[in-house]
Design an enzyme around this catalytic site. Structure first.
Site, PDB file in Angstrom:
ATOM      1  N   THR A 200       0.793  -1.216   0.000  1.00  0.00           N
ATOM      2  CA  THR A 200       0.000   0.000   0.000  1.00  0.00           C
ATOM      3  C   THR A 200       0.832   1.277   0.000  1.00  0.00           C
ATOM      4  O   THR A 200       1.912   1.344   0.595  1.00  0.00           O
ATOM      5  CB  THR A 200      -0.938   0.008   1.224  1.00  0.00           C
ATOM      6  N   ILE A 229      -9.748  -9.167  -1.024  1.00  0.00           N
ATOM      7  CA  ILE A 229      -9.814  -7.736  -0.766  1.00  0.00           C
ATOM      8  C   ILE A 229      -9.150  -7.467   0.576  1.00  0.00           C
ATOM      9  O   ILE A 229      -9.413  -8.168   1.559  1.00  0.00           O
ATOM     10  CB  ILE A 229     -11.280  -7.247  -0.773  1.00  0.00           C
ATOM     11  N   THR A 250      -1.469   1.020   6.518  1.00  0.00           N
ATOM     12  CA  THR A 250      -0.753   0.016   5.763  1.00  0.00           C
ATOM     13  C   THR A 250      -0.289  -1.076   6.712  1.00  0.00           C
ATOM     14  O   THR A 250       0.009  -0.798   7.874  1.00  0.00           O
ATOM     15  CB  THR A 250       0.464   0.640   5.051  1.00  0.00           C
ATOM     16  N   GLY A 251      -0.217  -2.315   6.202  1.00  0.00           N
ATOM     17  CA  GLY A 251       0.269  -3.405   7.045  1.00  0.00           C
ATOM     18  C   GLY A 251      -0.591  -4.637   6.895  1.00  0.00           C
ATOM     19  O   GLY A 251      -1.119  -4.901   5.815  1.00  0.00           O
TER      20      GLY A 251
END
Lengths: 330, 330
Positions: A200, A229, A250-251
């Site tokens: 991301t 997803i 993010t992560g």
């Protein structure tokens, strides 16, 4: 007049052994994309336009895991997703399963502005892109040699990529992680950090009118199942913007989703009265349980903040008073 | 030992002119499904099993907009979505773009329990269903004559179904709604209430161990674009469960998404210390802006609550002390 501020990220969960030249390359890309945003803000652009423009830059550059340079599905293809949110009115748009659109964040914006819906996926998203006349390319455009190599390694490591979850006795999904419970960031989403592609890119902005906006874009988890997803297109999980702040995360997707991480930063500001950095720290430390993630955020008052509980996060920030920095490590 | 409680819904935004016999039919279905949940709770079943079982019942019955009896896409097909969340550990699973799986909520549960991911959609979800050996049928199974008729009317009414959004000057998406700004409950998502198919079924439960869980399932918006994802599969929007409570929402998808409605009920309990009914009231009255929606919720201490700000919501509740009711109107 409010003070503008911008934060960007290129993904959390970085290999501590990332070669020096790659670190330098990352910082160059971050600095360049950050500057694009700063220039737009100095010219008085609205937050929503800035986040879209900056994320487009991050998507177009092959270095990070979004647009070109996206991580590959288990079939070796690219499926991208993105979301965007305008703090003014909390309008939002998102897409998933995008395979030919050069800039998924722009498609997400069109969903928000030009479609009767908030979130379009797969064939429906692709159809809409064509109706809107967006630039499309062959899926091969997004695939880089680097990632073809990474996919091979991921498969060879014989790891099923897990969205990290709290291990439960007897749950099939967690058996492979049994030894990785105390992985302190050295395994992300079931992959050794040396193979993990930080997921991301994102941008959070407050403009000179005090309006906040955020956008997030990704190719997703290396070796993911088709149709998977993650958190990036999910409003409240990967992206959130409202009156008080804007956030991009993010992560480990599952951790971000179940902690509704982006929404929670704003919620603790709104409902507990915490200031931005406190809110960011609280959410990263207290809401993720065993999950690993990072986030960037800005407040309507012109502050920037970021936090991550894993090994590194590619990021950059700039504020109107001239402050500007990019970084990777703690 | 904690006290169990259960709440169910069959969608918010009901035609005030719904014929009496249809109202009676709705209440019969609600009673039957509620009783299924009550029986399980009396037998000591865990919350996660109860919500799945009850939503399966609601999906299977053709009356409500989920599973069989789902609203139709603009192409006349059915695309279903669902999500489920276990308050214990905040584990979650979701699916979208499901077209052959008889019970989407069970597929969502399998995503949570048996896949390395949290959310699967379209081809990926269908593939996974086959890998897992779930019962699949032809898409025509889900299509009812009623809904074929409704789709025709929706198209003839020449309404593009809008996820309701705050009108912005010059925004193409809102031109068709320009006259509907003050639609005071008589249009939902851009359709006159008599053509609107209340979206979504759901269930929220706290079991006799004080563990909460929720699940939500839908065919989505009548006449929707293919690939359109609503709030129902989105954790934090349509569904949420944690230590403190469990929530399932229904109504205008865009409003529920941007207000992260399900998460916010829990957030105001956690961060502002509000008890369940106050939290529910606050979120429905204060967080939706111009949007119309409803929700059901339970708390870990055995309370039930619901609220809606539109014309009616099919619902039912029961608590351990013997209280049991179903309803449609305020």
């Amino acid at each position: 007049m409010a003070r503008w501020a911008i934060a960007i990220h290129g993904g959390a969960g970085v290999d501590p052994n990332l070669p020096e030249h790659r670190q330098e390359e990352a910082k160059r890309v971050l600095a360049r994309c950050l500057q694009v945003g700063v220039d737009a803000l100095r010219a008085g652009s609205p937050a929503l336009d800035v986040v879209e423009a900056v994320v487009r830059e991050l998507e177009t550059d092959p270095f990070f895991n979004s647009g070109r340079g996206s991580a590959l599905t288990r079939r070796g293809t690219v499926e991208m997703e993105a979301s965007i949110m305008d703090g003014r009115g909390r309008r939002c748009g998102a897409v998933s399963g995008v395979s030919t659109v050069k800039n998924p964040v722009s498609l997400a914006r069109l969903v928000m502005d030009k479609s009767p819906h908030s979130y379009l996926a797969f064939d429906g998203a692709e159809e809409f892109a064509r109706e809107q006349g967006l630039e499309t390319v062959d899926n091969s455009y997004f695939i880089t040699e680097d990632n073809v190599g990474m996919l091979k390694l991921a498969k060879e490591a014989n790891s099923i990529l897990f969205d990290y979850r709290i291990p439960l006795t007897g749950t099939d999904t967690c058996s492979a992680l049994a030894g990785a419970e105390n992985h302190n960031g050295m395994v992300m989403n079931g992959l050794p950090i040396s193979i993990y592609a930080p997921e991301t890119v994102g941008c959070a902005v407050v403009d000179s009118n005090g309006f906040c906006a955020a956008a997030t874009s990704t190719g997703g988890l290396m070796n993911k199942m088709t149709g998977r997803i993650g958190d990036s297109p999910l409003i409240g999980s990967g992206t959130y913007a409202c009156d008080v702040c804007a956030v991009s995360c993010t992560g480990e997707g599952e951790a971000i989703i179940r902690s509704t991480l982006a929404r929670d930063v704003a919620a603790v500001m709104e409902y507990k009265g915490l200031a931005l950095q406190e809110a960011v720290d609280y959410c990263v430390k207290e809401r993720l349980d065993e999950g690993f993630a990072g986030l960037i955020a800005v407040s309507k008052g012109g502050e920037v903040a970021y936090g991550f509980n894993c090994t590194g996060m590619f990021r950059g920030c700039a504020t109107e008073d001239g402050f500007m920095e990019v970084g990777i490590w703690e």
